[in-house]
Design a protein around this motif. Structure first.
Motif, PDB file in Angstrom:
ATOM      1  N   TYR A  54       6.729  30.592  -3.923  1.00  0.00           N
ATOM      2  CA  TYR A  54       5.926  31.137  -5.016  1.00  0.00           C
ATOM      3  C   TYR A  54       6.726  32.146  -5.843  1.00  0.00           C
ATOM      4  O   TYR A  54       6.671  32.140  -7.072  1.00  0.00           O
ATOM      5  CB  TYR A  54       4.663  31.796  -4.457  1.00  0.00           C
ATOM      6  CG  TYR A  54       3.796  32.424  -5.507  1.00  0.00           C
ATOM      7  CD1 TYR A  54       2.986  31.644  -6.308  1.00  0.00           C
ATOM      8  CD2 TYR A  54       3.800  33.797  -5.705  1.00  0.00           C
ATOM      9  CE1 TYR A  54       2.190  32.224  -7.288  1.00  0.00           C
ATOM     10  CE2 TYR A  54       3.014  34.383  -6.666  1.00  0.00           C
ATOM     11  CZ  TYR A  54       2.203  33.592  -7.463  1.00  0.00           C
ATOM     12  OH  TYR A  54       1.424  34.170  -8.429  1.00  0.00           O
ATOM     13  N   PHE A  55       7.474  33.013  -5.150  1.00  0.00           N
ATOM     14  CA  PHE A  55       8.180  34.081  -5.854  1.00  0.00           C
ATOM     15  C   PHE A  55       9.539  33.683  -6.421  1.00  0.00           C
ATOM     16  O   PHE A  55       9.922  34.161  -7.484  1.00  0.00           O
ATOM     17  CB  PHE A  55       8.340  35.309  -4.939  1.00  0.00           C
ATOM     18  CG  PHE A  55       7.050  36.022  -4.682  1.00  0.00           C
ATOM     19  CD1 PHE A  55       6.397  36.703  -5.691  1.00  0.00           C
ATOM     20  CD2 PHE A  55       6.476  35.988  -3.425  1.00  0.00           C
ATOM     21  CE1 PHE A  55       5.200  37.351  -5.470  1.00  0.00           C
ATOM     22  CE2 PHE A  55       5.268  36.638  -3.189  1.00  0.00           C
ATOM     23  CZ  PHE A  55       4.633  37.314  -4.211  1.00  0.00           C
ATOM     24  N   VAL A  56      10.286  32.835  -5.713  1.00  0.00           N
ATOM     25  CA  VAL A  56      11.639  32.515  -6.178  1.00  0.00           C
ATOM     26  C   VAL A  56      11.924  31.020  -6.271  1.00  0.00           C
ATOM     27  O   VAL A  56      13.022  30.631  -6.653  1.00  0.00           O
ATOM     28  CB  VAL A  56      12.725  33.178  -5.289  1.00  0.00           C
ATOM     29  CG1 VAL A  56      12.626  34.684  -5.329  1.00  0.00           C
ATOM     30  CG2 VAL A  56      12.654  32.657  -3.866  1.00  0.00           C
ATOM     31  N   GLY A  57      10.955  30.199  -5.917  1.00  0.00           N
ATOM     32  CA  GLY A  57      11.173  28.757  -5.900  1.00  0.00           C
ATOM     33  C   GLY A  57      11.493  28.152  -7.256  1.00  0.00           C
ATOM     34  O   GLY A  57      12.101  27.089  -7.346  1.00  0.00           O
ATOM     35  N   TRP A  58      11.130  28.827  -8.308  1.00  0.00           N
ATOM     36  CA  TRP A  58      11.355  28.326  -9.659  1.00  0.00           C
ATOM     37  C   TRP A  58      12.798  28.508 -10.124  1.00  0.00           C
ATOM     38  O   TRP A  58      13.224  27.906 -11.100  1.00  0.00           O
ATOM     39  CB  TRP A  58      10.406  29.023 -10.639  1.00  0.00           C
ATOM     40  CG  TRP A  58      10.525  30.521 -10.593  1.00  0.00           C
ATOM     41  CD1 TRP A  58       9.846  31.375  -9.784  1.00  0.00           C
ATOM     42  CD2 TRP A  58      11.416  31.320 -11.368  1.00  0.00           C
ATOM     43  NE1 TRP A  58      10.249  32.664  -9.999  1.00  0.00           N
ATOM     44  CE2 TRP A  58      11.217  32.668 -10.979  1.00  0.00           C
ATOM     45  CE3 TRP A  58      12.362  31.048 -12.349  1.00  0.00           C
ATOM     46  CZ2 TRP A  58      11.924  33.719 -11.539  1.00  0.00           C
ATOM     47  CZ3 TRP A  58      13.063  32.104 -12.899  1.00  0.00           C
ATOM     48  CH2 TRP A  58      12.839  33.425 -12.498  1.00  0.00           C
ATOM     49  N   ILE A  59      13.574  29.335  -9.402  1.00  0.00           N
ATOM     50  CA  ILE A  59      14.961  29.579  -9.794  1.00  0.00           C
ATOM     51  C   ILE A  59      15.811  28.383  -9.337  1.00  0.00           C
ATOM     52  O   ILE A  59      15.853  28.090  -8.147  1.00  0.00           O
ATOM     53  CB  ILE A  59      15.505  30.878  -9.155  1.00  0.00           C
ATOM     54  CG1 ILE A  59      14.628  32.075  -9.507  1.00  0.00           C
ATOM     55  CG2 ILE A  59      16.946  31.118  -9.574  1.00  0.00           C
ATOM     56  CD1 ILE A  59      14.968  33.336  -8.731  1.00  0.00           C
ATOM     57  N   LEU A  62      19.287  28.656  -6.503  1.00  0.00           N
ATOM     58  CA  LEU A  62      19.180  29.927  -5.804  1.00  0.00           C
ATOM     59  C   LEU A  62      17.812  30.076  -5.133  1.00  0.00           C
ATOM     60  O   LEU A  62      17.716  30.578  -4.011  1.00  0.00           O
ATOM     61  CB  LEU A  62      19.431  31.101  -6.760  1.00  0.00           C
ATOM     62  CG  LEU A  62      19.328  32.496  -6.149  1.00  0.00           C
ATOM     63  CD1 LEU A  62      20.375  32.676  -5.054  1.00  0.00           C
ATOM     64  CD2 LEU A  62      19.463  33.552  -7.215  1.00  0.00           C
ATOM     65  N   GLY A  63      16.764  29.624  -5.796  1.00  0.00           N
ATOM     66  CA  GLY A  63      15.421  29.723  -5.235  1.00  0.00           C
ATOM     67  C   GLY A  63      15.291  28.974  -3.925  1.00  0.00           C
ATOM     68  O   GLY A  63      14.763  29.492  -2.937  1.00  0.00           O
ATOM     69  N   VAL A  64      15.797  27.759  -3.882  1.00  0.00           N
ATOM     70  CA  VAL A  64      15.731  26.953  -2.664  1.00  0.00           C
ATOM     71  C   VAL A  64      16.577  27.592  -1.560  1.00  0.00           C
ATOM     72  O   VAL A  64      16.164  27.629  -0.395  1.00  0.00           O
ATOM     73  CB  VAL A  64      16.192  25.507  -2.940  1.00  0.00           C
ATOM     74  CG1 VAL A  64      16.254  24.699  -1.661  1.00  0.00           C
ATOM     75  CG2 VAL A  64      15.268  24.844  -3.938  1.00  0.00           C
ATOM     76  N   LEU A  65      17.732  28.115  -1.916  1.00  0.00           N
ATOM     77  CA  LEU A  65      18.579  28.779  -0.917  1.00  0.00           C
ATOM     78  C   LEU A  65      17.894  30.026  -0.347  1.00  0.00           C
ATOM     79  O   LEU A  65      17.949  30.275   0.858  1.00  0.00           O
ATOM     80  CB  LEU A  65      19.931  29.147  -1.524  1.00  0.00           C
ATOM     81  CG  LEU A  65      20.852  27.972  -1.830  1.00  0.00           C
ATOM     82  CD1 LEU A  65      22.106  28.454  -2.556  1.00  0.00           C
ATOM     83  CD2 LEU A  65      21.229  27.228  -0.565  1.00  0.00           C
ATOM     84  N   LEU A  66      17.242  30.797  -1.204  1.00  0.00           N
ATOM     85  CA  LEU A  66      16.523  31.982  -0.728  1.00  0.00           C
ATOM     86  C   LEU A  66      15.339  31.601   0.152  1.00  0.00           C
ATOM     87  O   LEU A  66      15.047  32.280   1.149  1.00  0.00           O
ATOM     88  CB  LEU A  66      16.056  32.832  -1.918  1.00  0.00           C
ATOM     89  CG  LEU A  66      17.161  33.537  -2.696  1.00  0.00           C
ATOM     90  CD1 LEU A  66      16.595  34.203  -3.938  1.00  0.00           C
ATOM     91  CD2 LEU A  66      17.884  34.551  -1.822  1.00  0.00           C
ATOM     92  N   MET A  67      14.664  30.511  -0.194  1.00  0.00           N
ATOM     93  CA  MET A  67      13.561  30.024   0.636  1.00  0.00           C
ATOM     94  C   MET A  67      14.070  29.624   2.016  1.00  0.00           C
ATOM     95  O   MET A  67      13.457  29.938   3.041  1.00  0.00           O
ATOM     96  CB  MET A  67      12.866  28.841  -0.052  1.00  0.00           C
ATOM     97  CG  MET A  67      12.110  29.225  -1.301  1.00  0.00           C
ATOM     98  SD  MET A  67      11.700  27.844  -2.412  1.00  0.00           S
ATOM     99  CE  MET A  67      11.066  26.611  -1.319  1.00  0.00           C
ATOM    100  N   LEU A  68      15.207  28.957   2.042  1.00  0.00           N
ATOM    101  CA  LEU A  68      15.805  28.526   3.303  1.00  0.00           C
ATOM    102  C   LEU A  68      16.240  29.728   4.143  1.00  0.00           C
ATOM    103  O   LEU A  68      16.003  29.771   5.354  1.00  0.00           O
ATOM    104  CB  LEU A  68      16.989  27.595   3.041  1.00  0.00           C
ATOM    105  CG  LEU A  68      17.663  26.996   4.263  1.00  0.00           C
ATOM    106  CD1 LEU A  68      16.682  26.162   5.073  1.00  0.00           C
ATOM    107  CD2 LEU A  68      18.856  26.156   3.838  1.00  0.00           C
TER     108      LEU A  68
END
Length: 120
Positions: A54-59, A62-68
């Motif tokens: 929700y917070f960073v997935g749109w990036i 980088l968003g996917v890496l942060l989610m992981l």
């Protein structure tokens, strides 16, 4: 989707996640990880993944890496070892989850996209 379909997808997803994390912990850490602990880790990991999405997935990328990293962080928090051990548990869990979802799809119980694993 009906409430029953969503509830069933949630239960199956939690079972798949629990089995996958349990397999990863038993293979990587070589300890008798409890089913309850694996289920709680799967549930917390799913919630953290959703929040990070929700917070960073749109990036892009980088968003996917942060989610992981957030998901592996939950595994790191819940089990002994460091980040490398948690990443290894996560990798094994991912492989097991993909295999389980594929098996469920083959026998016609669920389509892979129905439980959140696209492209399997």
């Amino acid at each position: 989707m009906s409430v029953l379909a969503v509830s069933l997808a949630f239960v199956v997803s939690l079972l798949v996640g629990t089995i996958a994390i349990l397999a990863g912990v038993r293979l990587v850490v070589d300890s008798d990880a409890g089913v309850t602990n694996a289920a709680l880790t799967a549930l917390i990991g799913a919630l953290v993944w959703a929040a990070a999405s929700y917070f960073v997935g749109w990036i892009p990328l980088l968003g996917v890496l942060l989610m992981l990293v957030a998901w592996v962080g939950v595994i790191n928090w819940r089990y002994p070892g460091g980040w490398g051990t948690a990443a290894a548990i996560g990798f094994v869990a991912w492989i097991v989850a993909v295999g389980l979802v594929y098996a469920l799809a083959v026998v016609g119980i669920f389509a892979p996209d129905a439980i959140g694993v696209p492209g399997v």
